[in-house]
Structure formats: C-alpha cells, structure tokens
Design a protein around this motif. Sequence first.
Motif, PDB file in Angstrom:
ATOM      1  N   LEU A 209       3.411  -0.597  14.138  1.00  0.00           N
ATOM      2  CA  LEU A 209       2.698   0.083  12.824  1.00  0.00           C
ATOM      3  C   LEU A 209       2.107   1.396  13.093  1.00  0.00           C
ATOM      4  N   TYR A 210       1.276   1.051  14.131  1.00  0.00           N
ATOM      5  CA  TYR A 210       0.313   2.239  14.699  1.00  0.00           C
ATOM      6  C   TYR A 210       1.316   3.391  14.867  1.00  0.00           C
ATOM      7  N   LYS A 211       2.100   3.329  15.565  1.00  0.00           N
ATOM      8  CA  LYS A 211       3.047   4.603  15.753  1.00  0.00           C
ATOM      9  C   LYS A 211       3.597   5.029  14.617  1.00  0.00           C
ATOM     10  N   LYS A 212       4.389   4.098  13.852  1.00  0.00           N
ATOM     11  CA  LYS A 212       4.948   4.328  12.533  1.00  0.00           C
ATOM     12  C   LYS A 212       4.215   4.986  11.643  1.00  0.00           C
TER      13      LYS A 212
ATOM     14  N   LEU B  76       3.197   5.438   4.171  1.00  0.00           N
ATOM     15  CA  LEU B  76       1.713   4.731   4.595  1.00  0.00           C
ATOM     16  C   LEU B  76       0.916   5.945   4.924  1.00  0.00           C
ATOM     17  N   THR B  77       0.108   6.425   4.036  1.00  0.00           N
ATOM     18  CA  THR B  77      -0.970   7.737   4.326  1.00  0.00           C
ATOM     19  C   THR B  77      -2.271   7.421   4.211  1.00  0.00           C
ATOM     20  N   GLN B  78      -2.767   6.194   3.599  1.00  0.00           N
ATOM     21  CA  GLN B  78      -4.008   5.816   3.641  1.00  0.00           C
ATOM     22  C   GLN B  78      -4.575   5.317   5.163  1.00  0.00           C
TER      23      GLN B  78
ATOM     24  N   PHE C  64       7.547  -2.636   7.240  1.00  0.00           N
ATOM     25  CA  PHE C  64       7.077  -1.541   7.486  1.00  0.00           C
ATOM     26  C   PHE C  64       8.182  -0.290   7.368  1.00  0.00           C
ATOM     27  N   HIS C  65       9.190  -0.595   6.668  1.00  0.00           N
ATOM     28  CA  HIS C  65      10.104   0.385   6.032  1.00  0.00           C
ATOM     29  C   HIS C  65       9.570   1.367   5.342  1.00  0.00           C
ATOM     30  N   LEU C  66       9.805   2.606   5.624  1.00  0.00           N
ATOM     31  CA  LEU C  66       9.143   3.857   5.112  1.00  0.00           C
ATOM     32  C   LEU C  66       7.640   4.273   5.522  1.00  0.00           C
ATOM     33  N   ALA C  67       7.104   3.433   6.264  1.00  0.00           N
ATOM     34  CA  ALA C  67       5.669   3.602   6.758  1.00  0.00           C
ATOM     35  C   ALA C  67       5.674   4.890   7.196  1.00  0.00           C
TER      36      ALA C  67
ATOM     37  N   ALA D 221       0.904  -1.236  -0.055  1.00  0.00           N
ATOM     38  CA  ALA D 221      -0.079  -0.200  -0.213  1.00  0.00           C
ATOM     39  C   ALA D 221       0.902   1.356  -0.002  1.00  0.00           C
ATOM     40  N   MET D 222       2.089   1.090   0.540  1.00  0.00           N
ATOM     41  CA  MET D 222       2.861   2.471   0.454  1.00  0.00           C
ATOM     42  C   MET D 222       3.189   2.921  -0.746  1.00  0.00           C
ATOM     43  N   THR D 223       3.024   2.308  -1.731  1.00  0.00           N
ATOM     44  CA  THR D 223       3.737   2.500  -3.137  1.00  0.00           C
ATOM     45  C   THR D 223       2.659   2.234  -4.158  1.00  0.00           C
TER      46      THR D 223
END
Length: 306
Positions: free
Chosen positions: A262-265, A238-240, A231-234, A126-128
Amino acid sequence: MAVTKKNVKFNAQGLQVAGILNLPEGAENKKGNPAIVCVHPGSSCKEQTAGIYAEKLAELGYVTLVFDASYQGESGGEPRFIENPAARVEDIRCAVDYLTTLDYVDENRIGILGVCAGGGYAVNAAMTERRIKAVGTVVGANIGRVQRESGDPLKALEAIGRQRTAEARGAEPMVVNWIPHNQEERKQAGITDIDIVEAVDYYTTPRGQSANSPNKLKYSSLDAVLGFDAFHLAEELLTQPLQIIVGDKQGAFGSYRDGHELYKKAASTKKDLFVLKGVSHYDLYDQPEPVRKAVEKLGAFYKENL
C-alpha cells in the motif's frame, strides 16, 4: 481526557447500523470537532480492537464512531453473517453521512482508521469518498488477497456456486467458522501459523471475545470477497494523507506485506509506513505497549492532517 460513550444507529442502504459514538469531554458544546470513523476487522465487532482505538483516539480529543458491519453484530440485515466488501465500504460512506449530521463535528475534518480487513476497507472507501481527509491503517490487510491465497480460489468459487444453487432450491444456508473454535481444534488441524494461533487466542477467550463476534460466516458470501482487491486504483485515487502501521512479526494474514504494498502503491504525496519491531498482527489489536505506540503515532498524524 474523559470520554462519553453513546449507543447510536444510522441508516446504511435501508439497514440500521449499530454504532458507538465516543465523545471527548465538552465536545457536544463546541463547534468544529474533528472526527474519525473506526472500522473493525473481518469477523470482528465494534466492541473489540477497533473500539479500543476509537476510545483512545477520543481521549485525544477526536469524536470517534465505531460500528458493527451490516449483516453482523447488532446491525441489521439479512441474511446474517455475510462478509460483503461492497456493503462494508458503503457502511463507511454512511458512517461519514451520519457524522455530517452532528452539528459539533466539522465535516471538513473527518478521518478514518481501519484495523486488519477494516484497514483495507478504509483505504478502498477513501479512494472515492473525498469527505475522508486522512487515512490510517493498523495492520491493514487486503481481505481479497488473504482469501485468494488461503486455498484454490477457482475451486472455492465452484463450491460456492453449488452451494448457492442448493440454497436457492431450499437447502439450509451454509454457515462456517472464520477460525478454529479453540486451540485444541487448531492443533488437531495442524495449523501453526502465528496469525491463526493468536486469532484463536484473541477471539475465542476472555481476552477479546464478544457476543457480537460469534465466529460465523455465511459461506456463499465469500464469492464477493474472492473477487475484491482493497487496493485497486490506489495509485490513482488514494491521494489523502496516509499513515500505515504494521508489526514486523509476519503471519498468514500478510498485513506486513500489504502495508508495504500500500505504501508503494498509494498516490498520496504525504504518506508514512511505521513498522513496530518484534510486534505481531494481534499484538496491535490490544496489547498495551504496541497499541500505545500506534495511538501515539496516529494522534500526531491526525493532529497534522485533520
């Protein structure tokens, strides 16, 4: 709502990926349906937990697509039984491609749901993959972290290098098992962790076992897994909208910890972490009450964001 299941295939980097398309009643006769790609755990297949969620979300009115990873299950690809994070993420992109070809799916209303390692892959894709508009995870786990913490990663990489050399020189591929073949084997190995105990119960008994999930892993493919961070670069990409679901009974797979990380990042401004009390990782695979609560939460999330 009644659901029709269709066996489908779609192209992923020249391979034919086998999937199940779940269609809510009447979906093919109207435009603008929202759709969700459902991603299975490592070692799993489309008929298991991701398939359960795919069917239940279809009952709520979503077109859902669940599929076997490339090189696994009924999907194409040689060598067999490899776990390649890059391929897993590309499979997701190609699943989105396929959904955009269906004239009854709204290409601007496509979401994703991943279970266990499939949750990590869903996040990473989803990030990209900006065509994915909403991201859900159920006991999402960062498979790279799991593998790195399961032993000495540098020793494992050295061993993988030796094995690749041997295979390049004609040796038979080394295929290992993901988990013990049964509870007796697990006990003999002295393994007592709740996630492994319940994994054996889920994957190797009638509870969840499937011919498309044979508990086989090509050992040398772990080099790519060991170097992967889902999670790299989340924190940047990761903006959705993001819905994370975990249980608070913790085990070796670390989905509770990964859910909080993940929630924090995540850079998502709209995000939620839903923790089910007294629920284990594998309870959220198929146990009726935890799954019901997860689907209820996911249904509300996708309704708002797709």
